[in-house]
Design an enzyme around this catalytic site. Structure first.
Site, PDB file in Angstrom:
ATOM      1  N   CYS A  99      39.819  29.695  45.168  1.00  0.00           N
ATOM      2  CA  CYS A  99      40.345  29.571  46.533  1.00  0.00           C
ATOM      3  C   CYS A  99      39.738  28.330  47.188  1.00  0.00           C
ATOM      4  O   CYS A  99      38.532  28.129  47.146  1.00  0.00           O
ATOM      5  CB  CYS A  99      39.970  30.828  47.314  1.00  0.00           C
ATOM      6  SG  CYS A  99      40.192  30.701  49.086  1.00  0.00           S
ATOM      7  N   CYS A 117      43.741  27.150  53.827  1.00  0.00           N
ATOM      8  CA  CYS A 117      45.060  27.656  54.242  1.00  0.00           C
ATOM      9  C   CYS A 117      44.957  28.683  55.363  1.00  0.00           C
ATOM     10  O   CYS A 117      45.936  28.917  56.067  1.00  0.00           O
ATOM     11  CB  CYS A 117      45.786  28.294  53.071  1.00  0.00           C
ATOM     12  SG  CYS A 117      45.196  27.791  51.479  1.00  0.00           S
ATOM     13  N   THR A 171      37.000  33.645  55.015  1.00  0.00           N
ATOM     14  CA  THR A 171      37.076  32.643  53.955  1.00  0.00           C
ATOM     15  C   THR A 171      36.832  31.244  54.505  1.00  0.00           C
ATOM     16  O   THR A 171      37.483  30.822  55.463  1.00  0.00           O
ATOM     17  CB  THR A 171      38.475  32.704  53.295  1.00  0.00           C
ATOM     18  OG1 THR A 171      38.667  34.009  52.768  1.00  0.00           O
ATOM     19  CG2 THR A 171      38.610  31.686  52.187  1.00  0.00           C
ATOM     20  N   GLU A 184      33.083  33.952  51.394  1.00  0.00           N
ATOM     21  CA  GLU A 184      33.402  34.634  52.651  1.00  0.00           C
ATOM     22  C   GLU A 184      32.132  34.941  53.447  1.00  0.00           C
ATOM     23  O   GLU A 184      31.061  35.102  52.873  1.00  0.00           O
ATOM     24  CB  GLU A 184      34.165  35.937  52.369  1.00  0.00           C
ATOM     25  CG  GLU A 184      35.662  35.732  52.132  1.00  0.00           C
ATOM     26  CD  GLU A 184      36.016  35.109  50.794  1.00  0.00           C
ATOM     27  OE1 GLU A 184      35.207  35.259  49.847  1.00  0.00           O
ATOM     28  OE2 GLU A 184      37.069  34.467  50.688  1.00  0.00           O
ATOM     29  N   HIS A 201      50.431  33.642  55.342  1.00  0.00           N
ATOM     30  CA  HIS A 201      49.355  33.703  54.345  1.00  0.00           C
ATOM     31  C   HIS A 201      49.801  34.435  53.077  1.00  0.00           C
ATOM     32  O   HIS A 201      49.414  34.072  51.971  1.00  0.00           O
ATOM     33  CB  HIS A 201      48.097  34.323  54.943  1.00  0.00           C
ATOM     34  CG  HIS A 201      46.852  33.878  54.235  1.00  0.00           C
ATOM     35  ND1 HIS A 201      46.512  32.553  54.089  1.00  0.00           N
ATOM     36  CD2 HIS A 201      45.891  34.567  53.580  1.00  0.00           C
ATOM     37  CE1 HIS A 201      45.389  32.453  53.387  1.00  0.00           C
ATOM     38  NE2 HIS A 201      44.997  33.667  53.061  1.00  0.00           N
ATOM     39  N   TYR A 259      50.267  33.195  48.348  1.00  0.00           N
ATOM     40  CA  TYR A 259      49.620  33.737  47.153  1.00  0.00           C
ATOM     41  C   TYR A 259      50.407  33.480  45.862  1.00  0.00           C
ATOM     42  O   TYR A 259      49.822  33.454  44.777  1.00  0.00           O
ATOM     43  CB  TYR A 259      49.321  35.231  47.360  1.00  0.00           C
ATOM     44  CG  TYR A 259      47.977  35.437  48.036  1.00  0.00           C
ATOM     45  CD1 TYR A 259      47.679  34.792  49.229  1.00  0.00           C
ATOM     46  CD2 TYR A 259      47.006  36.261  47.479  1.00  0.00           C
ATOM     47  CE1 TYR A 259      46.451  34.957  49.846  1.00  0.00           C
ATOM     48  CE2 TYR A 259      45.777  36.435  48.083  1.00  0.00           C
ATOM     49  CZ  TYR A 259      45.493  35.777  49.267  1.00  0.00           C
ATOM     50  OH  TYR A 259      44.280  35.934  49.871  1.00  0.00           O
ATOM     51  N   CYS A 275      48.854  29.525  45.411  1.00  0.00           N
ATOM     52  CA  CYS A 275      47.455  29.270  45.024  1.00  0.00           C
ATOM     53  C   CYS A 275      47.087  30.095  43.798  1.00  0.00           C
ATOM     54  O   CYS A 275      46.421  29.598  42.890  1.00  0.00           O
ATOM     55  CB  CYS A 275      46.514  29.533  46.187  1.00  0.00           C
ATOM     56  SG  CYS A 275      46.337  31.266  46.671  1.00  0.00           S
ATOM     57  N   GLU A 283      40.224  39.271  45.810  1.00  0.00           N
ATOM     58  CA  GLU A 283      41.018  38.491  46.762  1.00  0.00           C
ATOM     59  C   GLU A 283      42.522  38.687  46.538  1.00  0.00           C
ATOM     60  O   GLU A 283      43.298  38.743  47.485  1.00  0.00           O
ATOM     61  CB  GLU A 283      40.652  37.021  46.647  1.00  0.00           C
ATOM     62  CG  GLU A 283      41.215  36.212  47.789  1.00  0.00           C
ATOM     63  CD  GLU A 283      40.633  34.821  47.803  1.00  0.00           C
ATOM     64  OE1 GLU A 283      40.824  34.104  46.815  1.00  0.00           O
ATOM     65  OE2 GLU A 283      39.991  34.461  48.790  1.00  0.00           O
TER      66      GLU A 283
END
Ligand code: SF4
Ligand code: FE
Length: 493
Positions: free
Chosen positions: A100, A104, A191, A259, A294, A298, A301, A445
């Site tokens: 990650c 974003c 994050t 995080e 968001h 996924y 990424c 995640e």
């Protein structure tokens, strides 16, 4: 765009002084601390691509506010093409970091807040958009990294924010002054928080009038007085010893985003950084729009990560002499198929994007939720296939200390060599990469990032237009729209 590359971004973090704790001690420099440095480097890749000719078109955009060239991560989507470029950019970044890259979250926060505050102003005559534009211009011109802070601790989840025995379980306004507000509370799982410049605070759920003080959107610098961060542990983080380069799997980058808990203890926010204060009617929309943006990510990424994982197992199979086995080819094919299915989902929800009243573009909410829901299954299936191909040795490998040992190193090399011509060290490196990408913190995640699976299922049912589907079925077999109820009435009359 002041910060032009990864090095400048890293240097800029040194001019900040956030209060960050890790394993009970204060971190002095996030750029060099072994726990945070890998995450700083992943985020730095978002800056590096903007200065790379090959990716500049994806990684930069033209600001609709100033007309200047900005990082795409600070852009408000103006077209469907912007949404699609974002998906492509995220996949490349996933491929290059294998993890990650964090930026974003703020990007999606900016987009959600922009379109919602426009609508608040339109209905209530508030001055939020003008303030937000001013703050956003600063973010764009300076090329800052923003952490989108949405998830509150929530305390007793059966109770609304204002019903909590401890009112700080949700970020809320504790004081309104002539010059601004004072907030208290916390955000969890943030994050990229420790290596961002700014925090964009948003409400975490739809709120009713009684929770007015909790309906707050505002921005604060990460080192504002009263902010403390506690950085989370990740599996394998104690392997980040300088001599254990191989054993961490991805020596340059983190296992996941990195995080932190962010605590706000009476943090002052001047009015020009307050973008919502009490407009509870709009809280749901901020949450839905942020979540949709968001969730759409996924399939981009994470597919970048799956590309790396698929490459790793394919190469490992080659090193082990199993690449030509039909079941291995079949499993690799399935990994690719699932990965591209997920990518299609991200592209689809972007291609079906729509223009909000503000002019900013939103992804299709239904397809974005389906995209993220599929991640919570397919990424795990891709991982299962990777582990199947790799074999048990990724969990039983001796450490790099043994590989380098004068006494036993020759035994490790001898017995971990596969086909001739490829050093055992290469096989071990790839195995450790697979271990890092399939175990411990890495997959959590995919399950819970951007909302846990149940959050997507709620949205899928809500957006599923079930009434219209019932109408379709009825029409096809000739049942009148309200036929049954009418006839029943007639009969009983
Ligand atoms: Fe970006 Fe993916 Fe990380 Fe979320 S999980 S911040 S979308 S890289
Ligand atoms: Fe995430």
């Amino acid at each position: 765009m002041k910060l032009k590359n990864g090095a400048e971004y890293m240097e800029s973090l040194r001019s900040l002084s956030p209060a960050i704790y890790y394993r009970g001690k204060k971190i002095k420099d996030v750029v060099t601390h072994p726990a945070t440095a890998p995450h700083v480097r992943s985020a730095a890749m978002t800056y590096a691509l903007a200065s790379d000719e090959k990716y500049r078109q994806l990684a930069t955009a033209t600001s609709h506010l100033t007309g200047r060239t900005i990082s795409r991560f600070t852009h408000v989507h103006q077209t469907v093409e912007d949404l699609i470029k974002k998906v492509k950019l995220l996949r490349v970044l996933g491929q290059k970091t294998g993890t990650c890259f964090q930026r974003c979250v703020g990007f999606d926060g900016i987009n959600a807040v922009y379109s919602v505050v426009f609508e608040i102003d339109e209905r209530l005559g508030t001055p939020y958009l003008q303030r937000f534009k001013k703050w956003l211009t600063h973010v764009q011109d300076e090329n800052l990294m923003v952490v989108g802070a949405m998830t509150d601790p929530k305390g007793d989840r059966s109770k609304a924010p204002d019903e909590q025995p401890d009112p700080d379980q949700y970020v809320h306004v504790v004081k309104r002054r002539d010059d601004g507000i004072v907030i208290r509370g916390a955000k969890l799982h943030m994050t990229g928080a420790v290596n961002s410049h700014e925090i964009l605070i948003m409400p975490t759920l739809a709120m009713s009038q009684t929770s007015k003080d909790y309906a707050v959107i505002c921005a604060v610098p990460v080192d504002a007085a009263g902010i403390t961060m506690i950085f989370g542990r990740q599996s394998g983080d104690d392997r980040r010893d300088k001599r254990e380069r191989i054993d961490v799997g991805k020596p340059r980058f983190g296992a996941v985003g990195g995080e932190a808990l962010i605590a706000f203890e009476d943090v002052f926010v001047p009015w020009d950084r307050v973008f919502m204060d009490g407009e509870t009617d709009f809280t749901a929309e901020v949450v839905y729009r942020f979540a949709a943006h968001h969730r759409a990510n996924y399939g981009a990424c994470k597919t970048g990560l799956m590309d790396v994982l698929t490459g790793a197992v394919a190469y490992l199979a080659k090193m082990q002499g199993t690449a030509k086995a039909s079941h291995v080819k079949e499993k690799v094919t399935e990994m690719i198929h699932l990965c591209e299915t997920l990518y299609s989902s991200s592209i689809a929800c972007s291609a079906e994007g729509w223009k909000t009243a503000s002019g900013a573009y939103m992804v299709d909410t239904m397809l974005a939720n389906v995209c993220k829901q599929n991640i919570t299954r397919f990424h795990f299936e891709v991982t299962r296939l990777a582990l199947d191909i790799a074999g048990g040795f990724i969990a039983t490998l001796p450490s790099e200390y043994d590989l380098r040992s004068k006494e036993v190193g020759h035994l490790v090399k001898k017995y971990f060599t596969g086909i001739q011509g490829i050093p055992a060290e290469h096989r071990i490196k790839i195995a450790r990469l697979i271990e890092a990408m399939t175990g411990g913190t890495a997959l959590v995640e995919s399950m819970h990032g951007a909302g846990s699976p149940q959050a997507q299922r709620i949205m899928i049912l809500r957006e599923g237009k079930l009434d219209e589907k019932v109408k379709l079925a009825k029409a096809l077999v000739g049942i009148p729209k309200k036929g049954i109820a009418k006839k029943a009435k007639t009969r009983s009359a």
